[in-house]
Design an enzyme around this catalytic site. Structure first.
Site, mmCIF file in Angstrom:
data_model
loop_
_atom_site.group_PDB
_atom_site.id
_atom_site.type_symbol
_atom_site.label_atom_id
_atom_site.label_comp_id
_atom_site.label_asym_id
_atom_site.label_seq_id
_atom_site.Cartn_x
_atom_site.Cartn_y
_atom_site.Cartn_z
ATOM 1 N N HIS A 267 45.341 26.843 -50.562
ATOM 2 C CA HIS A 267 45.244 28.099 -51.301
ATOM 3 C C HIS A 267 43.922 28.163 -52.071
ATOM 4 O O HIS A 267 43.138 29.111 -51.923
ATOM 5 C CB HIS A 267 46.434 28.208 -52.248
ATOM 6 C CG HIS A 267 46.439 29.436 -53.094
ATOM 7 N ND1 HIS A 267 47.227 30.528 -52.820
ATOM 8 C CD2 HIS A 267 45.732 29.761 -54.206
ATOM 9 C CE1 HIS A 267 47.006 31.469 -53.721
ATOM 10 N NE2 HIS A 267 46.109 31.031 -54.593
ATOM 11 N N GLU A 268 43.670 27.128 -52.863
ATOM 12 C CA GLU A 268 42.460 27.156 -53.702
ATOM 13 C C GLU A 268 41.199 27.057 -52.845
ATOM 14 O O GLU A 268 40.164 27.641 -53.176
ATOM 15 C CB GLU A 268 42.514 26.036 -54.746
ATOM 16 C CG GLU A 268 43.733 26.085 -55.694
ATOM 17 C CD GLU A 268 43.953 27.423 -56.381
ATOM 18 O OE1 GLU A 268 43.002 28.232 -56.471
ATOM 19 O OE2 GLU A 268 45.093 27.684 -56.815
ATOM 20 N N HIS A 271 40.258 30.454 -51.760
ATOM 21 C CA HIS A 271 39.459 31.115 -52.808
ATOM 22 C C HIS A 271 38.015 30.613 -52.748
ATOM 23 O O HIS A 271 37.066 31.388 -52.842
ATOM 24 C CB HIS A 271 40.011 30.770 -54.195
ATOM 25 C CG HIS A 271 41.237 31.538 -54.589
ATOM 26 N ND1 HIS A 271 41.285 32.913 -54.615
ATOM 27 C CD2 HIS A 271 42.468 31.118 -55.010
ATOM 28 C CE1 HIS A 271 42.494 33.305 -55.024
ATOM 29 N NE2 HIS A 271 43.230 32.239 -55.263
ATOM 30 N N GLU A 297 42.751 36.948 -53.752
ATOM 31 C CA GLU A 297 44.047 36.358 -53.419
ATOM 32 C C GLU A 297 44.379 36.542 -51.940
ATOM 33 O O GLU A 297 45.086 35.718 -51.351
ATOM 34 C CB GLU A 297 45.128 36.980 -54.318
ATOM 35 C CG GLU A 297 46.405 36.201 -54.388
ATOM 36 C CD GLU A 297 46.268 34.820 -55.049
ATOM 37 O OE1 GLU A 297 45.195 34.507 -55.611
ATOM 38 O OE2 GLU A 297 47.239 34.064 -54.969
HETATM 39 ZN ZN ZN Z 1 45.165 32.264 -55.985
#
Ligand code: ZN
Length: 506
Positions: A267-268, A271, A297
């Protein structure tokens, strides 16, 4: 480049540098700083915030904007300079509305509040946290009051807050999307609950050293480059970028819940890939600040869920998990992993929620935040309202405030109006995923082969490189040819969960 434009760019670059320093102090606070540094760190953050605010909002910036605007009159609307000016003008006018003292107070209260939250949550003591939340709410209301008559498209207090986290997004649109999303998710979750299955995989012991190895390998497949990236441990995972070539991601390890570290890191890293993919010519301009958090996101969710929980990825990674974890996971198959990480189970904690129930965690926060901001709900009434909403939407009883109303860091540091961007990001990820498959017929095959570069190149070309040159609305229009929508995400979800549960869901 013209003289006025280059003077404006120079000034904006200095503001970006100050923001980078603020980001670095924030990153350090959440990864490295010993607890006793908190008090002084709050002072330092407040000071930096004040200097940046003063420098950005002073009359000289306005004169530079005026001069650059008249110099570039008639230049192509799509040029970087025109977009830099337009974004800086809007930000300048917004920031001028906020007194320097208020901006510094908000930064300071946020920093203190976050430390108080860590202690209050550990002690399950909402009473200790309540004054900090109250303080943040008071400051947020003062902030909203600064924008009276600022923008005719602001229809309510919450619009002012939302606009900071997702420029151009309004409460009315979010309410409509979330109503549609909730109406799709509630019956879907009810159907799946009737077909619940046992799973011992996610909680099986997986030594942290092996998890670190796995996470490192997966991130490198995605594009994590040690020359421009760091990965560190934290309590509440996040990503930040100090420059296009300095991206910091974090994750959290638990020996008995390996999906947290793996999917948190993916997830990160999603980003981080967005920040690292911005075109170098936008460095130190406002267009390198990726301020649509829903677009941000969409990138993290796309990698975490649409890639990371896909059948091809699970098939690819399961043998490696089996090898690194051994023990109860020594014979893990792709099919077992795919079922385990896509199980739908209403539960307490947002960041551990599956893709289907996740949206309802956000709808709940969106509704409570509006009530808090508008004064229809008091801080003391909040835990009860939280627990009632959890029961209503997810059928879950909340045993403690620590795992209920105090589970997220956001409110402790004054981030109110932020949560909706998470669910909007899910919707956008569904739209981008559909479009990427239309544009790249071999996409699934490349994922089966563990080749993520095909997808990354597509994202770079269509989403990353332009930075925040386009608003979220404009970007979607350009990439998928339409506005933000619920249907692509829900269709994707039903197709995948139909496969997991062997049911016809569409
Ligand atoms: Zn996030």
């Amino acid at each position: 480049m013209s003289e006025s434009m280059s003077a404006l760019r120079q000034r904006l670059a200095e503001i970006e540098d100050l923001r980078g320093a603020t980001e670095l102090l924030g990153w350090d606070q959440q990864t490295m700083m010993p607890p006793r540094g908190a008090e002084q760190r709050a002072e330092a953050l407040g000071t930096l915030e004040r200097i940046a605010h003063e420098r950005f909002t002073d009359d000289q910036t306005g004169r530079l904007l005026d001069a650059a605007e008249s110099e570039l009159a008639g230049v192509d609307d799509d040029s970087n300079d025109v977009r830099i000016i337009r974004k800086a003008r809007r930000n300048w006018e917004k920031a001028r509305r906020v007194p320097t003292d208020l901006a510094a107070e908000m930064a300071h209260a946020g920093s203190i509040g976050q430390e108080a939250w860590v202690a209050a949550r550990a002690a399950n003591d909402f009473g200790a946290f309540a004054p900090h939340l109250q303080r943040n709410l008071d400051l947020v209301r003062r902030y909203v009051d600064c924008f009276d008559d600022f923008d005719p498209s602001y229809e309510c207090a919450y619009d002012v807050l939302l606009d900071d986290y997702d420029p151009g997004t309004r409460t009315r649109e979010v309410s409509r999307l979330f109503d549609e999303l909730r109406d799709e998710l509630v019956p879907l979750i009810a159907t799946l609950s009737e077909h619940a299955f046992e799973d011992q995989i996610r909680t099986a012991a997986f030594p942290v050293s092996g998890q670190r190895q796995l996470v490192g390998e997966v991130l490198r497949m995605m594009g994590f480059d040690p020359a421009g990236w760091r990965l560190d441990d934290t309590v509440h995972p996040f990503a930040t970028s100090l420059a296009i070539g300095d991206v910091r991601v974090t994750t959290r390890f638990d020996e008995h819940w390996f999906p947290m570290a793996l999917y948190g890191a993916m997830h990160e890293c999603g980003h981080g890939l967005y920040a690292a993919g911005v075109a170098p010519e936008l460095e130190r301009t406002p267009l390198a600040s990726l301020d649509s958090l829903s677009t941000h996101e969409s990138q993290s969710r796309l990698w975490e869920n649409l890639v990371g929980r896909s059948r091809p990825f699970c098939d690819r990674i399961a043998p490696r998990i089996a090898e690194l974890a051994g023990g109860p996971l020594a014979a893990l198959s792709g099919e077992q992993l795919f079922r385990a990480v896509n199980q739908v189970t209403p539960s307490l904690i947002r960041i551990e929620a599956d893709e289907a129930t996740y949206g309802l965690h956000i709808v709940l926060r969106f509704e409570l935040e509006q009530q808090l901001v508008e004064g229809r709900l008091s801080v003391s009434e909040l835990p009860e309202a939280w627990n009632a909403a959890m029961k209503q939407y997810l059928g879950v009883d909340v045993p403690s405030d620590a795992d209920g109303v105090m589970q997220d860091v956001h409110w402790s540091c004054g981030l109110i109006g932020y949560f909706p961007t998470y669910a909007l990001g899910n919707l956008i990820s569904g739209q981008l995923w559909r479009q990427a498959h239309l544009d790249l017929p071999d996409l699934d095959q490349s994922l089966v082969e563990g080749d993520f570069q095909v997808l990354l190149s597509w994202l770079r070309e269509h989403v990353h490189q332009v930075g925040s040159k386009y608003s979220r609305r404009e970007l979607l229009e350009r990439v998928v040819g339409g506005p933000i929508a619920v249907e692509p995400f829900v269709s994707y979800l039903k197709a995948k969960l139909g496969d997991v549960y062997q049911l016809s869901l569409s």
